[in-house]
Enzyme design. Structure first.
Site, mmCIF file in Angstrom:
data_model
loop_
_atom_site.group_PDB
_atom_site.id
_atom_site.type_symbol
_atom_site.label_atom_id
_atom_site.label_comp_id
_atom_site.label_asym_id
_atom_site.label_seq_id
_atom_site.Cartn_x
_atom_site.Cartn_y
_atom_site.Cartn_z
ATOM 1 N N GLY A 1 -2.016 9.913 -5.459
ATOM 2 C CA GLY A 1 -1.715 8.758 -6.320
ATOM 3 C C GLY A 1 -0.347 8.936 -6.928
ATOM 4 C CB THR B 1 -0.161 7.434 -15.094
ATOM 5 O OG1 THR B 1 0.669 8.578 -14.852
ATOM 6 C CG2 THR B 1 -1.216 7.331 -14.004
ATOM 7 C CD GLN C 1 -12.528 -1.519 -36.046
ATOM 8 O OE1 GLN C 1 -12.847 -1.184 -34.907
ATOM 9 N NE2 GLN C 1 -13.253 -1.213 -37.098
ATOM 10 C CB ILE C 2 -9.295 -8.092 -36.137
ATOM 11 C CG1 ILE C 2 -8.187 -7.180 -36.706
ATOM 12 C CG2 ILE C 2 -9.264 -9.481 -36.779
ATOM 13 C CD1 ILE C 2 -6.774 -7.611 -36.378
ATOM 14 C CB THR D 1 -3.350 -5.412 -5.873
ATOM 15 O OG1 THR D 1 -3.495 -4.413 -6.891
ATOM 16 C CG2 THR D 1 -3.554 -6.787 -6.491
ATOM 17 C CD GLU E 1 -1.987 8.104 2.156
ATOM 18 O OE1 GLU E 1 -2.442 9.256 2.299
ATOM 19 O OE2 GLU E 1 -1.154 7.585 2.911
ATOM 20 N NE ARG F 1 -17.357 -12.612 -39.824
ATOM 21 C CZ ARG F 1 -18.651 -12.850 -39.676
ATOM 22 N NH1 ARG F 1 -19.074 -14.049 -39.291
ATOM 23 N NH2 ARG F 1 -19.534 -11.898 -39.905
ATOM 24 C CD GLU G 1 3.772 -2.199 -10.056
ATOM 25 O OE1 GLU G 1 4.984 -2.000 -10.172
ATOM 26 O OE2 GLU G 1 3.271 -3.315 -9.829
ATOM 27 N N GLY H 1 0.800 -1.225 0.000
ATOM 28 C CA GLY H 1 0.000 0.000 0.000
ATOM 29 C C GLY H 1 0.825 1.263 0.000
HETATM 30 C C1 LIG Z 1 -6.499 -2.054 -10.481
HETATM 31 C C2 LIG Z 1 -5.534 -1.203 -9.720
HETATM 32 C C3 LIG Z 1 -4.630 -1.799 -8.854
HETATM 33 C C4 LIG Z 1 -3.750 -1.015 -8.101
HETATM 34 N N1 LIG Z 1 -2.943 -1.629 -7.168
HETATM 35 C C5 LIG Z 1 -2.208 -0.838 -6.333
HETATM 36 C C6 LIG Z 1 -1.486 -1.444 -5.249
HETATM 37 O O1 LIG Z 1 -1.479 -2.680 -5.072
HETATM 38 N N2 LIG Z 1 -0.805 -0.627 -4.411
HETATM 39 C C7 LIG Z 1 -0.783 0.738 -4.552
HETATM 40 O O2 LIG Z 1 -0.145 1.412 -3.758
HETATM 41 N N3 LIG Z 1 -1.465 1.332 -5.578
HETATM 42 C C8 LIG Z 1 -2.176 0.573 -6.451
HETATM 43 N N4 LIG Z 1 -2.902 1.172 -7.471
HETATM 44 C C9 LIG Z 1 -2.904 2.625 -7.593
HETATM 45 C C10 LIG Z 1 -2.175 3.159 -8.820
HETATM 46 O O3 LIG Z 1 -0.781 2.994 -8.660
HETATM 47 C C11 LIG Z 1 -2.606 4.619 -9.005
HETATM 48 O O4 LIG Z 1 -3.948 4.586 -9.466
HETATM 49 C C12 LIG Z 1 -1.726 5.373 -9.969
HETATM 50 O O5 LIG Z 1 -0.448 5.570 -9.430
HETATM 51 C C13 LIG Z 1 -2.327 6.744 -10.343
HETATM 52 O O6 LIG Z 1 -2.742 7.449 -9.249
HETATM 53 P P1 LIG Z 1 -4.222 8.094 -9.246
HETATM 54 O O7 LIG Z 1 -5.149 7.021 -9.621
HETATM 55 O O8 LIG Z 1 -4.436 8.771 -7.948
HETATM 56 O O9 LIG Z 1 -4.189 9.156 -10.401
HETATM 57 P P2 LIG Z 1 -3.687 10.676 -10.312
HETATM 58 O O10 LIG Z 1 -2.343 10.730 -9.720
HETATM 59 O O11 LIG Z 1 -4.760 11.503 -9.691
HETATM 60 O O12 LIG Z 1 -3.578 11.055 -11.848
HETATM 61 C C14 LIG Z 1 -4.683 11.505 -12.632
HETATM 62 C C15 LIG Z 1 -4.146 11.866 -14.022
HETATM 63 O O13 LIG Z 1 -3.219 12.957 -13.905
HETATM 64 C C16 LIG Z 1 -1.974 12.598 -14.487
HETATM 65 N N5 LIG Z 1 -0.903 13.253 -13.746
HETATM 66 C C17 LIG Z 1 -0.671 13.247 -12.399
HETATM 67 N N6 LIG Z 1 0.437 13.936 -12.114
HETATM 68 C C18 LIG Z 1 0.959 14.348 -13.295
HETATM 69 C C19 LIG Z 1 2.108 15.103 -13.674
HETATM 70 N N7 LIG Z 1 2.983 15.549 -12.775
HETATM 71 N N8 LIG Z 1 2.318 15.340 -14.988
HETATM 72 C C20 LIG Z 1 1.452 14.901 -15.924
HETATM 73 N N9 LIG Z 1 0.348 14.191 -15.637
HETATM 74 C C21 LIG Z 1 0.099 13.918 -14.333
HETATM 75 C C22 LIG Z 1 -1.909 11.084 -14.384
HETATM 76 O O14 LIG Z 1 -0.984 10.540 -15.311
HETATM 77 C C23 LIG Z 1 -3.361 10.724 -14.670
HETATM 78 O O15 LIG Z 1 -3.561 10.734 -16.060
HETATM 79 C C24 LIG Z 1 -3.754 0.394 -8.261
HETATM 80 C C25 LIG Z 1 -4.641 0.994 -9.169
HETATM 81 C C26 LIG Z 1 -5.542 0.225 -9.875
HETATM 82 C C27 LIG Z 1 -6.509 0.905 -10.788
#
Ligand SMILES: Cc1cc2nc3c(=O)[nH]c(=O)nc-3n(C[C@H](O)[C@H](O)[C@H](O)COP(=O)(O)OP(=O)(O)OC[C@H]3O[C@@H](n4cnc5c(N)ncnc54)[C@H](O)[C@@H]3O)c2cc1C
Length: 381
Positions: free
Chosen positions: A133, A367, A338-339, A160, A129, A270, A365, A126
């Protein structure tokens, strides 16, 4: 036999073993797990008995003792059939187990790794938060020292195995907000008073992989549960993520491979306008693009794995592999739908699931945007 030959032999053996396992134990049930969002715990116990829950863990702690090349094979082969199971295996191995393996002390490794590597325990990790993120260093969950204990309050989300995890490695604030050395990692076992799981997310894809909140309400944790040194938790996380991103690259790669294989088969079967659709250049060029992108993603992923296995810096390369493999996973599975035409849009065929599952790879892990920040920082330094 030289090291490369051993790795190749191991990879071929692992690939065959997982293909066989996935056809028998995953494919027949994956649609049901996907529809009901069931996280199939018994499957993970079985994978533990095959060594898939401690792929990188040395044999002395009950693991398989493999390197990252074999690990890439494990994750991509599982994801080729079911991305959700691939995601859970990756999170268990590289995040929770990987953190303890890299930074835990001997007592912690003996107590926790043996159970994690055998599949007796499932691990969670974890960092994220609700309000932090990508900007994880500004986390708000705090641990306040009280004698030999720390009292933790706050919450983590998107975790997860947040509910089924027998142990969670959580990174919480022990210093000032914004201080990258003001966060500490704790290993917290299920059942610790004040520690519980919250809401389970209802997700677009990766539905068999459990994603929940972690809640801390005056949760008292002994100082012996600190992993490594107090204040180093965030720095440790970045190192854990360097390896973890190779596994997400492998996840995207596997999903893309599964989508391409299904597309090739369908394009032969197909018929439209009196011929197999594979005979239309509009379709065969799509397949050529998909195959080329997959090859490129595999090269980047294997390159990062090679560096990691040779203890070389891998931050830039793992970010590149993760960024590229994730994005092409989405592109390839989109083209797969699409295919398949209208049939690709239904649950009777596998490609809609690849399409839904692939999107997580560009988010979890770090974005795609965060990977580009990591890469650009590295090349501009
Ligand atoms: C199915 C799933 C499993 C996961 N498992 C885990 C886990 O086991 N442990 C854990 O700790 N986390 C986990 N996560 C969390 C995941 O790592 C975060 O969702 C991810 O890091 C993005 O954080 P956020 O969702 O808060 O998005 P945000 O940080 O709010 O981002 C929103 C958007 O803004 C963009 N953005 C943010 N900052 C910038 C910047 N400086 N420059 C340009 N663009 C930016 C992002 O790229 C994104 O497009 C999981 C998420 C999912 C969906």
């Amino acid at each position: 036999m030289n090291k490369e030959a051993i790795v190749n032999e191991n990879n071929a053996m692992i690939r065959d073993m997982i293909r066989d396992f996935a056809e028998r134990e995953i494919r027949p049930f994956m649609r049901m797990w996907d529809e009901t969002q069931e996280f199939p715990v018994p499957l993970f116990r079985k994978m533990g008995s095959l060594g898939l829950m401690g792929v990188l863990v040395p044999q002395e702690y009950g693991g398989s003792g493999f390197g990252y090349q074999e690990y890439v094979t494990v994750i991509s082969e599982i994801a080729r059939v079911d991305g959700a199971i691939g995601l859970s295996v990756a999170a268990h191995n590289s995040l929770c187990t990987g953190h303890i393996l890299q930074f835990g002390n001997e007592v912690q490794k003996k107590a926790w790794l043996l159970k994690l590597a055998s599949g007796e325990w499932i691990g969670a990790w974890g960092l994220t938060e609700p309000n932090t993120g990508s900007d994880a260093a500004r986390m708000q969950t705090v641990a306040v020292k009280d004698g030999d204990y720390y009292v933790i309050n706050g919450s983590k989300n998107f975790i997860t195995h947040g509910k089924s995890g027998d142990i969670s490695v959580v990174i919480v604030r022990t210093g000032k907000t914004g201080d990258t050395r003001g966060m500490t990692a704790f290993g917290i076992e299920k059942g610790t008073p004040g520690f519980s799981s919250g809401r389970k997310e209802d997700k677009l894809g990766m539905r068999a992989s459990e994603t929940t909140e972690l809640i801390f309400e005056d949760c008292r944790v002994h100082k012996d549960n600190i992993i490594g040194v107090e204040g180093e938790g965030f720095i440790q996380s970045l190192k854990v993520l360097d390896g973890g991103r190779i596994s997400i690259a492998a996840l995207g790669l596997g999903i893309a491979k599964g989508a391409l294989e299904a597309s090739i088969e369908y394009a032969h079967q197909r018929h439209q306008f009196g011929q197999a659709i594979a005979g239309f250049q509009g379709i065969s060029f799509k397949l050529a693009d998909m195959a080329t992108k997959i090859e490129a993603a595999e090269l980047l992923t294997r390159r990062a794995a090679e560096l990691k296995d040779n203890y070389q810096p891998v931050t830039k390369e793992s970010a590149m592999a993760k960024y590229y493999a994730s994005e092409i996973s989405v592109e390839v599975s989109t083209e797969a739908v699409q295919i398949f035409g209208g049939y690709g849009y239904t649950k009777d065929y596998p490609v809609e699931k690849y399409y839904r599952d692939s999107k997580l790879c560009t988010i979890g892990e770090g974005t795609t945007e965060i990977q580009k920040i990591v890469i650009s920082r590295s090349i501009l330094a």
